[in-house]
Design a protein around this motif. Structure first.
Motif, mmCIF file in Angstrom:
data_model
loop_
_atom_site.group_PDB
_atom_site.id
_atom_site.type_symbol
_atom_site.label_atom_id
_atom_site.label_comp_id
_atom_site.label_asym_id
_atom_site.label_seq_id
_atom_site.Cartn_x
_atom_site.Cartn_y
_atom_site.Cartn_z
ATOM 1 N N SER A 253 0.835 -1.205 0.000
ATOM 2 C CA SER A 253 0.000 0.000 0.000
ATOM 3 C C SER A 253 0.868 1.253 0.000
ATOM 4 N N LEU A 254 1.881 1.265 0.861
ATOM 5 C CA LEU A 254 2.776 2.422 0.911
ATOM 6 C C LEU A 254 3.575 2.555 -0.376
ATOM 7 N N SER A 255 3.874 1.436 -1.032
ATOM 8 C CA SER A 255 4.648 1.495 -2.272
ATOM 9 C C SER A 255 3.847 2.139 -3.399
ATOM 10 N N VAL A 256 2.522 2.039 -3.356
ATOM 11 C CA VAL A 256 1.701 2.710 -4.367
ATOM 12 C C VAL A 256 1.858 4.217 -4.240
ATOM 13 N N LEU B 156 8.716 -4.135 -2.920
ATOM 14 C CA LEU B 156 9.449 -3.225 -3.795
ATOM 15 C C LEU B 156 9.805 -3.843 -5.139
ATOM 16 N N LEU B 157 10.097 -5.145 -5.165
ATOM 17 C CA LEU B 157 10.592 -5.766 -6.393
ATOM 18 C C LEU B 157 9.607 -5.646 -7.558
ATOM 19 N N GLY B 158 8.327 -5.670 -7.271
ATOM 20 C CA GLY B 158 7.349 -5.612 -8.354
ATOM 21 C C GLY B 158 6.915 -4.220 -8.753
ATOM 22 N N LEU B 159 7.554 -3.190 -8.181
ATOM 23 C CA LEU B 159 7.095 -1.821 -8.449
ATOM 24 C C LEU B 159 7.278 -1.400 -9.896
ATOM 25 N N ARG B 160 8.370 -1.841 -10.521
ATOM 26 C CA ARG B 160 8.640 -1.412 -11.899
ATOM 27 C C ARG B 160 7.486 -1.811 -12.814
ATOM 28 N N ALA B 161 7.079 -3.071 -12.733
ATOM 29 C CA ALA B 161 5.986 -3.537 -13.579
ATOM 30 C C ALA B 161 4.656 -2.930 -13.147
ATOM 31 N N LEU B 162 4.458 -2.824 -11.824
ATOM 32 C CA LEU B 162 3.198 -2.287 -11.316
ATOM 33 C C LEU B 162 2.982 -0.847 -11.759
ATOM 34 N N TYR B 163 4.064 -0.104 -11.901
ATOM 35 C CA TYR B 163 3.959 1.296 -12.343
ATOM 36 C C TYR B 163 3.265 1.383 -13.691
ATOM 37 N N PHE B 164 3.642 0.527 -14.621
ATOM 38 C CA PHE B 164 3.073 0.599 -15.967
ATOM 39 C C PHE B 164 1.660 0.041 -16.012
ATOM 40 N N VAL B 165 1.319 -0.831 -15.073
ATOM 41 C CA VAL B 165 -0.050 -1.333 -14.991
ATOM 42 C C VAL B 165 -0.974 -0.270 -14.424
ATOM 43 N N LEU B 166 -0.500 0.437 -13.382
ATOM 44 C CA LEU B 166 -1.351 1.389 -12.668
ATOM 45 C C LEU B 166 -1.199 2.826 -13.130
ATOM 46 N N HIS B 167 -0.337 3.083 -14.103
ATOM 47 C CA HIS B 167 -0.028 4.463 -14.464
ATOM 48 C C HIS B 167 -1.283 5.288 -14.718
#
Length: 339
Positions: free
Chosen positions: A89-92, A250-261
């Motif tokens: 949640s905080l990583s979002v 943290l490891l999945g943030l790179r991919a999650l960024y493009f999903v949630l952009h």
């Protein structure tokens, strides 16, 4: 040693054997290396690619949580899953600031994932340092849990105040301390040169905008580590599980960024939800500290914490989507150094 000091040291028992630590750290480093190999040739990330990597980085921590549950017990399993949910949640929120920085520095789309990867690697390194410091503080200070509680509640109040004011604040590159400091020592060219940090111009070595945005992202990592680590220590006092939850989040943030952009700008109530979660964990830590002094003070079970966190996240997600349902998504603007 006081009774509370003794209890604090005893409660920091960990499931992390030297072998388990070595395997986990080796696995995290291997995944980072894999990510750097994937991004060695800059390219725009397709939604299909982002979904595939996101699915992998969600399945991996869930599988690890199932292993913890089966290998040890349900209590540790719930602690891990709750801590992972808090960190995710905080990583979002972390991702939203990254999005603003990428926009402020006009980072080309092909370079975005490499910038994010540097930010994730820096965040992992900083979290490791803060986790070690947090463990040392918990073992030596009687009032460590109370200190963490104050930090989290103060952060929650700041988040809530910023959310209630409703003032739009822009990220001003020229006012960022990290950028001003770099420009004092080296010139900066105007154009990006791929992933190169420096170039030679007129016989002098100069920084590229890519170097500036990477440093700016790393600077925000410090800010987020301050409340992230105490928050997960409020869920579990096992340093190994604290590290695991941070690493997997943290490891999945790179991919999650493009999903949630596209969706990030619609999460207009996220700050309210994070404020409630941090304040709740702060109260949980405060009660835990008080229980060590006065046995009659009740404590909040981890399973109840998991329920509260899931409920808060579900509510703010639904209310955010309803609030932005009839209007075009608008970019929220915040100050990077807001906490």
């Amino acid at each position: 040693m006081s009774q509370l000091s003794y209890l604090s040291a005893a409660e920091l028992s960990t499931v992390g054997t030297p072998t388990l630590w070595a395997v986990t750290i080796g696995g995290v480093l291997a995944l980072l290396v894999l990510d750097f190999l994937v991004t060695r040739r800059p390219h725009e990330v397709s939604l299909r690619e982002a979904f595939a990597w996101s699915a992998f980085y969600i399945a991996l921590p869930l599988a690890f949580g199932a292993w913890v549950w089966n290998r040890y017990d349900s209590e540790l399993g719930v602690q891990y899953l709750t801590g992972y949910l808090v960190e995710k949640s905080l990583s979002v929120d972390n991702l939203f600031v990254f999005m603003l920085l990428l926009a402020a520095f006009a980072v080309p789309a092909v370079l975005a994932q490499r910038v994010l990867l540097y930010g994730i690697a820096g965040a992992l390194a900083l979290r490791a340092v803060f986790i070690a410091l947090g463990a040392a503080v918990l073992e030596t200070l009687d009032f460590a849990f109370l200190l963490f509680a104050i930090i989290l509640i103060a952060t929650a109040v700041k988040l809530l105040r910023d959310a209630l004011t409703g003032h739009e604040q822009e990220v001003d590159i020229n006012k960022m301390r990290s950028v001003r400091l770099l420009r004092r020592f080296m010139p900066v060219v105007d154009d990006y040169h791929g992933t190169r940090m420096t170039v030679r111009q007129a016989g002098r070595r100069a920084l590229t905008p890519f170097a500036l945005v990477v440093v700016a992202v790393l600077a925000t990592d410090v800010v987020f580590a301050v409340d992230s680590v105490p928050a997960v220590y409020g869920i579990t006092e096992d340093p190994y599980l604290v590290f695991a939850t941070n690493a997997f989040a943290l490891l999945g943030l790179r991919a999650l960024y493009f999903v949630l952009h596209a969706a990030l700008s619609r999460l207009v109530h996220l700050s309210y939800g994070l404020a409630v979660i941090l304040a709740f964990i702060g109260v949980k830590l405060g009660l835990h500290w008080a229980h060590g002094v006065w046995k009659g003070v009740p404590q909040i079970p981890t399973l109840a914490s998991l329920g509260v966190i899931i409920a808060v996240l579900a509510i703010v997600t639904v209310t955010s989507l309803r609030a932005t349902r009839t209007q075009e998504p608008e970019e929220r603007e915040v100050v990077v150094e807001r906490r």
